[in-house]
Design an enzyme around this catalytic site. Structure first.
Site, mmCIF file in Angstrom:
data_model
loop_
_atom_site.group_PDB
_atom_site.id
_atom_site.type_symbol
_atom_site.label_atom_id
_atom_site.label_comp_id
_atom_site.label_asym_id
_atom_site.label_seq_id
_atom_site.Cartn_x
_atom_site.Cartn_y
_atom_site.Cartn_z
ATOM 1 N N GLY A 260 0.833 -1.189 0.000
ATOM 2 C CA GLY A 260 0.000 0.000 0.000
ATOM 3 C C GLY A 260 0.872 1.245 0.000
ATOM 4 O O GLY A 260 1.861 1.334 -0.714
ATOM 5 N N ASP B 101 -5.217 -10.582 -10.703
ATOM 6 C CA ASP B 101 -4.830 -9.392 -9.943
ATOM 7 C C ASP B 101 -5.402 -8.158 -10.632
ATOM 8 O O ASP B 101 -5.062 -7.875 -11.780
ATOM 9 C CB ASP B 101 -3.301 -9.303 -9.886
ATOM 10 C CG ASP B 101 -2.796 -8.212 -8.946
ATOM 11 O OD1 ASP B 101 -3.473 -7.172 -8.816
ATOM 12 O OD2 ASP B 101 -1.721 -8.397 -8.355
ATOM 13 N N ASP C 210 -5.750 -26.390 -20.642
ATOM 14 C CA ASP C 210 -4.695 -27.026 -19.851
ATOM 15 C C ASP C 210 -4.960 -28.518 -19.658
ATOM 16 O O ASP C 210 -4.308 -29.178 -18.856
ATOM 17 C CB ASP C 210 -4.538 -26.340 -18.495
ATOM 18 C CG ASP C 210 -5.851 -26.263 -17.707
ATOM 19 O OD1 ASP C 210 -6.733 -27.113 -17.928
ATOM 20 O OD2 ASP C 210 -5.991 -25.351 -16.873
ATOM 21 N N ASP D 216 -10.860 -22.832 -19.978
ATOM 22 C CA ASP D 216 -10.465 -23.784 -18.947
ATOM 23 C C ASP D 216 -9.789 -25.025 -19.511
ATOM 24 O O ASP D 216 -8.754 -25.485 -19.022
ATOM 25 C CB ASP D 216 -11.711 -24.184 -18.146
ATOM 26 C CG ASP D 216 -11.405 -25.071 -16.942
ATOM 27 O OD1 ASP D 216 -10.216 -25.286 -16.649
ATOM 28 O OD2 ASP D 216 -12.361 -25.525 -16.292
ATOM 29 N N ASP E 222 -11.458 -27.861 -14.792
ATOM 30 C CA ASP E 222 -11.398 -27.859 -13.320
ATOM 31 C C ASP E 222 -11.668 -26.490 -12.716
ATOM 32 O O ASP E 222 -11.442 -26.268 -11.535
ATOM 33 C CB ASP E 222 -10.026 -28.345 -12.858
ATOM 34 C CG ASP E 222 -8.887 -27.496 -13.401
ATOM 35 O OD1 ASP E 222 -9.147 -26.568 -14.207
ATOM 36 O OD2 ASP E 222 -7.722 -27.757 -13.030
ATOM 37 N N SER F 10 3.116 -6.823 -3.685
ATOM 38 C CA SER F 10 2.576 -5.524 -4.050
ATOM 39 C C SER F 10 3.684 -4.473 -3.935
ATOM 40 O O SER F 10 4.712 -4.584 -4.602
ATOM 41 C CB SER F 10 1.376 -5.191 -3.157
ATOM 42 O OG SER F 10 0.693 -4.053 -3.611
ATOM 43 N N HIS G 173 -5.126 -10.095 -5.834
ATOM 44 C CA HIS G 173 -3.914 -9.360 -5.480
ATOM 45 C C HIS G 173 -3.278 -9.954 -4.224
ATOM 46 O O HIS G 173 -3.808 -9.814 -3.124
ATOM 47 C CB HIS G 173 -4.236 -7.889 -5.276
ATOM 48 C CG HIS G 173 -3.034 -7.037 -5.022
ATOM 49 N ND1 HIS G 173 -1.960 -7.011 -5.887
ATOM 50 C CD2 HIS G 173 -2.716 -6.205 -4.001
ATOM 51 C CE1 HIS G 173 -1.044 -6.182 -5.410
ATOM 52 N NE2 HIS G 173 -1.474 -5.689 -4.265
#
Length: 561
Positions: free
Chosen positions: A130, A449, A296, A293, A300, A214, A488
């Site tokens: 922050g 994020d 891969d 999805d 799932d 961050s 995040h």
């Protein structure tokens, strides 16, 4: 100014290298180095005495130290109400370089250092986040389900980065506070911690590590560039590497897009949180899952192969009136603009967009972008945190009264460039000195994020590889891991509990480069309780082998396609 900063970086770092051994020897002598007791494994009485001895200042100039001994069995990690008690440790609260700023406010570089009685010989610097301004509890775990580093025997430090306000960034009116926040406070806190460690244990740390997310991720990158010999291993999670020039521009862009899509209250004011309902976001998440999805190898609920994911929310646009199964054209446009990334009137990209990920429907994504306020007073973190940083610190000079909904994408980014040169960490894509030191660097970033784009971390890593002979050569000292579904730093439909610190320790001390990191969704997860997955070094991703439980990491392998 930049040349002066660079000169100071080399001078400080070189001094610490040259003087560290002599300092440790001198401190050992001062502390009675001939004692037969092992200072890294003392009984409670002796440990408490050594803790009290640190009140003398440990030889640090312009510094006040307040040590307190915490006996074994009296406190849990991070002050938790449940769980195992910590062993005995000394917690030192420090205040360096107290002064009155040009704004008339009091400033100091604060830090907290925890020194366990049973020391493992390692030093860990825990990054902030922050706008900083607070001392993080150095006994806390580094993530859900993990063991406190202090409980493992690490000496751990945190700093407030040179100011004592948290959400507000009004310290930006003081030029020295800006420099402290950018790098100086971190330099001073690291050197002070190493000095105190040498005094307490009568020897220097055998290895030094950093982990932060961050703003803390930016701090880790900063250390690898400005002070490349301070740490042997660095974990930089969701690094805010372009926060004062790119990510904040994106936050302003995103805020405007969603505000434009928000319904109005009775006074004609937009209610930001209602630009997209939770049901709307879940609709998008489901559509992303359906589209991406299976790339891969497993359906799932997780998009591991994010590079193969292409999605356009226009497929959800209503053909008529808004219903629960479609989005308005205004909502679709807002999403397209946000995920496409900000640009100026000439079409020049100002920051990467975001990858499409089912984590868009989670609370952590909403907290940054839309908030939860049911009135026209928004409470999203774009409005509460990023706006204040922009006005008071990232603009040069500060502009405290700036209306963020009037951000000019042609001219306002130039007002952020001066501080970006000091604060941001995306420009050094070589890391020559850090490599020469033998340092190891791990990037970890959640693919959902909403503030620091994982695509920005991907782009940096690819530039790092281009400057160092390609991916294979770069992986000898730096690796990047992306976490599907994670918001995040944590949260979302993700396996977001993983021990990146141990991964970098094994790399540094055993030469075991992480070919994967085991990640877990906690039993309390609302999405995939107890699910495990391998986190894979970019450009690989976790691919299903085709047989076995989808909940078990053993049934996935790291592959490039």
């Amino acid at each position: 100014m930049l040349a002066a900063i660079g000169d100071n970086t080399v001078r400080t770092s070189t001094y610490f290298r040259a003087s560290g051994t002599a300092l440790a020897v001198a401190l050992l002598s001062a502390c009675g180095g001939g004692s037969s007791a092992d200072p890294a494994h003392l009984d409670a009485t002796a440990a408490a005495a050594r803790c009290a001895d640190l009140a003398g200042g440990a030889g640090l100039a312009d510094t006040t130290l307040t040590p307190q001994y915490v006996p074994a069995g009296t406190r849990r990690a991070g002050g938790a109400a449940t769980g195992d008690f910590l062993g005995g440790y000394c917690v030192v609260t420090g205040a360096m370089n107290p002064r009155t700023g040009v704004d008339g406010h009091h400033y100091q570089i604060g830090f907290q250092l925890s020194l366990p009685d049973d020391w493992n010989g390692r030093f860990l610097y825990v990054g902030g986040g922050g706008n900083d301004g607070t001392l993080r509890d150095t006994t806390a775990a580094l993530g859900g389900g993990l063991t406190s580093p202090v409980a493992q025997g690490y000496a751990v430090v945190s700093t407030d980065a040179g100011h004592q306000t948290t959400l507000a960034a009004d310290f930006g009116g003081d030029p020295q506070a800006r420099i402290d926040h950018a790098y100086n406070a971190h330099d001073k806190a690291a050197v002070a911690a190493k000095t105190i460690i040498a005094r307490r244990y009568q020897k220097s740390a055998a290895k030094s590590y950093f982990q932060g997310c961050s703003g803390g991720g930016r701090q880790g990158m900063m250390f690898s560039q400005r002070f490349p010999d301070y740490f042997d291993g660095i974990v930089a999670m969701a690094p805010a590497q372009r926060v004062s020039s790119g990510a904040t521009v994106a936050a302003m862009w995103n805020n405007i897009q969603f505000t434009n899509a928000a319904p109005l209250d009775g006074n004609g004011k937009p209610i930001l949180s209602q630009a997209l309902s939770s049901a709307d976001l879940q609709l998008v998440a489901t559509a992303v899952t359906n589209a991406c999805d299976a790339a891969d190898g497993a359906a799932d609920g997780m998009v591991n192969n994010f590079k193969a994911c292409t999605f356009n929310p226009a497929v959800l646009q209503c053909s008529g009136a808004k219903t629960a199964t479609c989005l308005t054209s205004t909502q679709v446009t807002a999403l397209q603009n946000v995920f496409g990334g900000p640009h100026n009137s000439s079409g020049q990209a100002l920051y990467p967009g975001q990858p499409w990920d089912p984590g868009i429907a989670s609370a952590g994504w909403r907290a940054w972008t839309l908030g939860t306020s049911t009135t026209a007073t928004p409470n999203s973190l774009y409005n509460l945190l990023m706006s204040d940083a922009l006005r008071n610190e990232f603009f040069t000079p500060p502009d405290p009264g700036f209306d963020i909904l009037k951000f000019n994408f042609d001219t306002d980014p130039q007002r952020m460039e001066a501080f970006s040169q000091v604060y941001d960490t995306y420009r050094d894509t070589k890391l020559s000195a850090f490599q020469a030191h033998g340092g190891k660097l791990l990037f970890v970033h959640g693919l959902a994020d909403p503030i620091f784009s994982p695509l920005d971390t991907r782009d940096y890593y690819e530039k790092l590889a281009a400057s160092n002979g390609g991916i294979a050569a770069t992986q000898s000292f730096a690796r990047a891991f992306f976490v599907p579904g994670m918001n995040h730093c944590s949260g979302g439909p993700a396996t977001d509990s993983f021990d990146a610190l141990q991964a970098v320790v094994d790399w540094v001390e055993k030469g075991q480069a992480p070919d994967s990191i085991k990640a877990t969704a906690l039993a309390t997860s609302a999405y995939f309780p107890n699910r495990t997955r391998p986190l894979c070094p970019y450009p690989k991703f976790a691919k299903y082998k085709g047989t076995g439980s989808l909940e078990d990491a053993a049934n996935f392998t790291c592959e490039s396609s």
